[in-house]
Design an enzyme around this catalytic site. Structure first.
Site, mmCIF file in Angstrom:
data_model
loop_
_atom_site.group_PDB
_atom_site.id
_atom_site.type_symbol
_atom_site.label_atom_id
_atom_site.label_comp_id
_atom_site.label_asym_id
_atom_site.label_seq_id
_atom_site.Cartn_x
_atom_site.Cartn_y
_atom_site.Cartn_z
ATOM 1 N N HIS A 20 -3.345 4.505 5.002
ATOM 2 C CA HIS A 20 -4.534 3.646 5.073
ATOM 3 C C HIS A 20 -5.755 4.348 4.466
ATOM 4 C CE1 HIS A 20 -7.510 0.888 6.652
ATOM 5 N NE2 HIS A 20 -8.080 1.861 7.329
ATOM 6 N N TYR A 44 4.230 5.238 11.381
ATOM 7 C CA TYR A 44 4.585 3.832 11.573
ATOM 8 C C TYR A 44 5.476 3.225 10.497
ATOM 9 C CZ TYR A 44 0.352 3.538 8.659
ATOM 10 O OH TYR A 44 -0.580 3.709 7.671
ATOM 11 N N ARG A 62 0.874 -1.173 0.000
ATOM 12 C CA ARG A 62 0.000 0.000 0.000
ATOM 13 C C ARG A 62 0.909 1.221 0.000
ATOM 14 N NH1 ARG A 62 -2.260 0.723 5.551
ATOM 15 N NH2 ARG A 62 -0.779 2.437 5.572
HETATM 16 C C1 LIG Z 1 -14.100 -6.442 12.217
HETATM 17 C C2 LIG Z 1 -13.328 -5.181 11.967
HETATM 18 N N1 LIG Z 1 -12.418 -4.759 12.849
HETATM 19 C C3 LIG Z 1 -11.754 -3.623 12.681
HETATM 20 C C4 LIG Z 1 -11.964 -2.837 11.564
HETATM 21 C C5 LIG Z 1 -11.247 -1.492 11.400
HETATM 22 N N2 LIG Z 1 -10.301 -1.552 10.280
HETATM 23 C C6 LIG Z 1 -10.633 -1.114 9.057
HETATM 24 S S1 LIG Z 1 -9.454 -1.433 7.931
HETATM 25 C C7 LIG Z 1 -8.437 -2.152 9.083
HETATM 26 C C8 LIG Z 1 -7.136 -2.731 8.654
HETATM 27 C C9 LIG Z 1 -7.330 -3.841 7.661
HETATM 28 O O1 LIG Z 1 -6.098 -4.306 7.196
HETATM 29 P P1 LIG Z 1 -5.997 -5.326 6.005
HETATM 30 O O2 LIG Z 1 -6.939 -6.462 6.199
HETATM 31 O O3 LIG Z 1 -4.572 -5.662 5.830
HETATM 32 O O4 LIG Z 1 -6.544 -4.559 4.723
HETATM 33 P P2 LIG Z 1 -5.976 -3.232 4.056
HETATM 34 O O5 LIG Z 1 -6.628 -2.095 4.758
HETATM 35 O O6 LIG Z 1 -4.508 -3.250 4.205
HETATM 36 O O7 LIG Z 1 -6.413 -3.321 2.639
HETATM 37 C C10 LIG Z 1 -9.033 -2.101 10.332
HETATM 38 C C11 LIG Z 1 -8.431 -2.594 11.570
HETATM 39 C C12 LIG Z 1 -12.914 -3.321 10.648
HETATM 40 N N3 LIG Z 1 -13.193 -2.648 9.517
HETATM 41 N N4 LIG Z 1 -13.564 -4.478 10.857
#
Ligand SMILES: Cc1ncc(C[n+]2csc(CCOP(=O)(O)OP(=O)(O)O)c2C)c(N)n1
Ligand SMILES: Cc1ncc(C[n+]2csc(CCOP(=O)(O)OP(=O)(O)O)c2C)c(N)n1
Ligand SMILES: [Mg+2]
Ligand SMILES: [Mg+2]
Lengths: 359, 390, 359, 390
Positions: free
Chosen positions: D289, D298, D285
């Site tokens: 975020h 970070y 990425r």
């Molecule tokens: C059940 C749940 N817990 C927490 C979140 C908050 N949250 C949104 S995105 C994220 C990180 C997700 O990381 P990843 O799966 O690696 O996907 P990326 O964002 O890197 O595409 C978090 C913790 C959420 N959307 N759903």
């Protein structure tokens, strides 16, 4: 066979055949599956075993593994799988084995099942029925006796249904399966072995409508509002109250969402007094909603506050103590007695230092 | 035994490109993989099979004899509890007959200071740990949610919601490690329980935090009525470890010697700071799920017969006799001890313990809320009125 | 440093320094961690990042990775891990990133966190604080704005706390961390940036007690009962109502479990009228409990039914519509106006066919 | 590509002893295991690397050129959306710049009748699918929970609760199969999302029901701020498949040719009835975020720089130019198309769409409950009063 059946038809009014509630639910599932090939049943042990309460007994055998099948042991998975199946055109009827074992699926239920229609502006609807055997009174151990209806009733987008009679268990389940929206169908465990006739509803062309309470007993002095396992308690209390000279009306809500404000409020307008009976712990439960609503809508008809008889605000106790937790006839009678027939506020159970009133 | 997880830690500070995967060749993966066949020391007749895994030292004679004794007593207890359930003295009982090697092996592999995180089915294990059988049976007896003192016995409450206590075991073990204590947590789960999300989260947390936990999967082939073939199509449940970077093994769960050998090593691995271990034990639930269950609905007796031939007790007995470690007298003595144990349980379970109604309010919180005090007062008044009206 | 600090002490009453609610919570965490080495903080992104709301900003840096750390992304895991850590002697303070993302942990919370003390007859207690940023009003997308307090308040064994002021956010969190039992600490997201002084509570030797509501404003005509994000709405409504000649008292509950019946009821006994304000969807929510309780306990003091102003019974709407969902000053004023100052039942919003009364 | 899962089905009707594990030797396990290094066709400079896996046929020139074009437009869209978020026209936007090869490859591997089950981050993928970008942006714009028609576009709503829609994909794919339709479901999840219990349950359900699902893990190295090293210590996320009996692969997620090759085959595998496939794509990425996030907290810029050198677009461009499949004119044309696309988005997003307040009540249920009708009446009265007072 056909001839025999015809012969039966001809016989004038045979005594109604009694079935258990679990039998009635089994029959409802079968009839729905026969009526609509998209109805499928799945969950833990619902296939070969027929479910731990035998509610799905023989269905897998008679309808095949494609229509009624066991899944891996994962409740969030079961509910999520049902969401997908519904998107593909099925009408899943799924079983959570016991009340507390639906909690792992809470995110799927609250964040998806309840909200998919709304999220997609009506383009994806989820005709899913989540069957949950719930509540106690059967000497079950921890995690097997929770009354969890309030969690679902508080979640917009879920219909919540809880039959109190054998007939309703058939009729409301058929209606639930026909409903275009998700329904949490809460089956009072202790009524699984209760008996009744479903013949008239089998013959009916329409099933029990959601949002229509039933007045199970008419009375003029006080209204008991109850649902599911508590309806029987309310009826018994009504009978006992009669001996003390009180004429008690009993309203069985049948569906918590949608709620039949009208019937409930009309009854209280008539009687002027109301006690809500529920088995679930009282705090912020469905009974609170009913009490709040009744006084909102029938305030000037009330001669006394709406009282609640509910389970204690404690974790469900071990079997040897459950009778102390469960609302019983005595407790309902006591609440009726406290309906200020003599116009005094009841302070007996208030902490002693607050009996004076203000802080 | 798999090699230590050094390789896994290699991956923790990569930050670029494919560096993370550079260390992930098959040889590393193999280091985490279970043996291709379950580890076995004794065949069904109690003959020593050819050793094919030098990594597992044979358990001591002392441990084996102790295991034999504990299996006999454990089974006797289990049969007694099943009988009490049939008589209605217990509301329900989930028997573990047939799983003695796992139940006893898991406990003998632990030090007294270690903790166990059992399920509802692991009652024999708790008997082996030395818990009072009457306290164990308080739950099915209906008098308590947990009859024993978890702190005193270093045994978490027998857990009903499947796989949920695995995460507790991980947090606990990690906490003990953070406190500098050498505690290992033995966490139990069934074949069915491995399907729950909590199993996954527990394994991952354990791996990431290098928690000293041994996950013991008792694959007894059924989750109530659902056979393992409908639960998973993985080559073996033991193969789940690699997906978390967890050293894994599979073992013949009806061979007490093998179970002890593998778990002794797994506990040592965890205690030495090398992280968690996943062990799948292949065993079989000889009885129904509980006394309320009817197993003939979903399996035939031929299958049960087949597993009776792999009974863990005669198997170990044959070996111990062959080695001259036990004799007729000892076998008779242990059988007698089993009977005495069962008689004691029977006797003490015949007494109906009074349960204090007011205990309902004692432990919702440390101090009851005003709301609970009101409800307590109500119940007290009710009981007094009842008493008075007698 | 020490000298400088002393010099400050000597200076007579400097103007109080204002901090944000997120800053106050950060400070509470730090002070609790300093006071007790067993207090640990963990969750998703609470370490290096300092949390998506920066509530744990710098704590990992200042207290080390052992005291404040990131976990894998799994809420049931986080809560279950906290249960184990608590069993080993720690006092975990964990963060669920947003309200709806606590749902995956519902089984761990309802079946274990809430019940462990009870299950073990007091031998294992779980001094865990589950911090949940909740409710809306910040233009958040779906799943980021749920008001989930009722799910927890309905679960026996959980204390449920929700601060409405910066000072309380500090004081109640310190108390929550000291509490021997699990506390669900619900932080109103939209108040994270609100400002206040915490100097007096920093100096205090005791923190805000659980089960003690605060009368935020005194009045004589009507009582508004509110909590968390709705307290501010109630206060604004009170101000506006003054212009219409109504003297409005505002009670901030602060803790939902335990609930301060006394303060709430004493206020209604005084004013004779009551409106409950909550942001959560109304049906079977905490507001229902409050309404039910108030009429149970102050029935004869009431001149009108207890009314509720709550979120609509719909899934939280998209940002552009959230203002229509959220209880606002207008809606509270309207409810006050409907308190039957003229003794008529209000039927405006009843379905037309039921305006007649009985069924 | 792993061999088909025949071996897994071998295990489904065993009933005795260790029969289940008899078929679980390493050679079977290997059949489910990913390659030891991520599959790669093009190196960072766009040179064809030595083919080491004959199992993956090279994608057609046509597909590659289409991928190039879609990546350019996808990125342009992403940059535009990021800009709109910075300007406050969008409340929030989760960019996927750097992940173009995964985003575009996943969609080009599908047939029009297949379904996608994306996350919040997969907006480029939806643009590639042909969804209206303005409808995609309705969520961050604050006007809807899902701006497009999932049925018409055969694309489930972009999912926020992590990993939860994976199970939907499994149920859906299984349902389609039961209906006799050849639909494949492509289910998206991030590296962080693999830690959720729902990921586990989805994989297991898919394996047991042999559902035609391709699980694509975009391992972009971060879950908000949490690096993959704190998320998992497994050798690779692709190694999780074997624990479910799922054929797995890992691929260089910044190499569009490799992503297409692997996903083409994975989709064919699923469609042919051989069951699900798990693919881990190693990518990165490049942006924060979301626009609300501050990635400098970070990670350092050197890391980002490093990944910029692996940018999927110039990489494929170099190869296509080298092969004479595209030229300056084509590159310019595509760039122009990207600009036009972005301009259209900009223009149409400038209009403030009215959202009907009464829509709040329309889709809670098919028919509003009496309770909702009352609330609707209340809101209607409020809005009328407001209107009147203007
Ligand atoms: C059940 C749940 N817990 C927490 C979140 C908050 N949250 C949104 S995105 C994220 C990180 C997700 O990381 P990843 O799966 O690696 O996907 P990326 O964002 O890197 O595409 C978090 C913790 C959420 N959307 N759903
Ligand atoms: C979360 C949850 N879901 C369902 C149940 C009901 N239940 C109790 S035991 C059981 C089967 C468990 O099988 P397995 O994990 O193989 O353990 P075994 O009973 O064979 O020891 C089920 C479904 C439960 N206890 N918890
Ligand atoms: Mg099992
Ligand atoms: Mg990621």
């Amino acid at each position: 066979m056909t001839t025999a059946a015809r012969a039966e038809d001809i016989c004038a009014s045979p005594p109604p055949q009694l079935v258990t509630m679990s039998g009635a639910i089994n029959r409802a599932l079968r009839d729905a599956m026969t009526a609509d090939p998209d109805v499928v049943v799945f969950g833990e042990d619902v296939g070969t075993l027929g479910g731990v309460f035998r509610v799905t007994d023989g269905i897998s055998r008679d309808f095949g593994q494609d229509r009624c099948f066991d899944t891996p042991l994962a409740e969030a998975g079961i509910v999520g799988f049902a969401v997908g199946m519904a998107m593909a055109g099925f009408r899943p009827v799924i079983e959570m084995q016991f009340d507390a074992f639906a909690y792992p699926a809470f995110e799927q239920i609250a964040s998806h099942v309840a909200k998919m229609r709304n999220r997609t502006a009506g383009r994806i609807n989820l005709p899913i029925v989540i069957r949950i055997p719930f509540a106690g009174g059967i000497g079950g151990v921890e995690h097997h006796c929770d009354s969890s209806e309030a969690y679902y009733a508080h979640t917009p987008g879920l219909k919540v249904v809880t039959p109190a009679t054998v007939e309703d268990s058939y009729s409301l389940l058929r209606e639930a399966i026909n409903d275009p929206d998700p329904v949490v169908f809460m089956e009072p465990k202790r009524l699984y072995w209760s008996k009744g006739s479903i013949e008239s509803v089998l013959a009916a062309t329409k099933f029990a409508s959601f949002g229509r309470a039933a007045v199970r007993r008419e009375g003029t002095d006080v209204t008991l509002v109850a649902y599911g396992p508590s309806v029987e308690v309310a009826l018994q209390a009504a009978l006992a109250a009669e001996e003390s000279g009180w004429s008690v009306e009993v309203v069985d809500l049948r569906t918590l969402v949608p709620l039949d404000d009208e019937t409930m409020v009309a009854s209280v307008r008539k009687t002027g007094r109301c006690v809500v009976v529920q088995e679930a712990q009282g705090f912020a439960g469905v009974g609170a909603e009913i009490a709040a609503r009744v006084q909102e809508r029938a305030f000037h008809s009330l001669h006394a506050p709406v009282l609640r008889v509910a389970g204690l605000d404690i974790p469900y106790p071990p079997p040897k103590l459950e009778h102390l937790h469960l609302p019983d006839v005595e407790r309902v009678l006591d609440a009726i007695a406290r309906l200020q027939w003599d116009d005094d506020t009841d302070t007996r159970f208030l902490p002693s230092d607050s009996k004076g009133g203000a802080t | 035994m798999p090699t230590p997880l050094e390789a896994a830690s290699l991956t923790t500070d990569t930050s670029t490109a494919l560096a993370q995967t550079a260390s992930t060749d098959r040889s590393f993966a193999r280091g985490l993989m279970p043996a291709s066949m379950p580890v076995q020391f004794l065949d069904d007749l109690g003959h020593r099979v050819q050793v094919f895994n030098d990594d597992y030292p044979e358990p001591s004679s002392q441990q084996l004899v102790a295991a034999y004794r504990a299996m006999v007593i454990g089974r006797r207890f289990d049969i007694q509890a099943t009988a009490l359930a049939k008589q209605g003295r217990l509301a329900v009982y989930p028997p573990s007959r047939g799983q003695e090697a796992c139940q006893i092996g898991s406990m003998l592999a632990l030090s007294p200071d270690d903790w166990a995180f059992p399920t509802y089915r692991d009652s024999m294990a708790l008997v082996t740990r030395g818990l009072d059988p009457v306290e164990i049976l308080a739950v099915p007896h209906g008098t308590a949610h947990c009859g024993y003192d978890p702190r005193a016995s270093r045994t978490a409450p027998q857990c009903t919601p499947l796989a949920t206590q695995l995460v507790h075991a991980v947090g606990f073990a990690s906490g003990e490690k953070r406190k500098g204590r050498p505690t290992v947590a033995m966490a139990f789960v069934g074949d069915g329980g491995t399907s729950e999300g909590d199993f996954h989260e527990a394994l991952n947390f354990a791996a990431v935090f290098k928690a000293p936990v041994v996950f013991l999967v008792q694959n007894n082939k059924y989750a109530i009525s659902v056979p393992i073939s409908r639960q998973s199509v993985a080559p073996s449940l033991g193969y789940k470890g690699i997906g978390y970077g967890i050293a894994s093994e599979q073992v013949d769960g009806n061979d007490a010697m093998a179970v002890l050998a593998v778990l002794n090593k797994a506990v040592a691995h965890a205690r030495s700071g090398q992280g968690p271990v996943l062990v799948e034990a292949h065993t079989y639930r000889l009885d129904a799920h509980t006394n309320a269950d009817d197993a003939t609905r979903y399996r035939d007796s031929a299958e049960v017969e087949d597993w009776l031939r792999r009974d863990p007790i005669p198997r170990l007995e044959a070996w111990l006799r062959h080695k001259g470690l036990i004799d007729d007298a000892f076998v008779a003595l242990v059988a007698h001890q089993g009977e005495a144990f069962a008689a004691d349980v029977r006797e003490r379970m015949a007494i109906n313990l009074a349960v204090d109604p007011m205990s309902l309010f004692d432990n919702v919180f440390a101090t009851p809320t005003p709301q609970l005090l009101e409800q307590r007062a109500m119940l007290e008044a009710e009981l007094e009125a009842e008493e008075a009206s007698r």
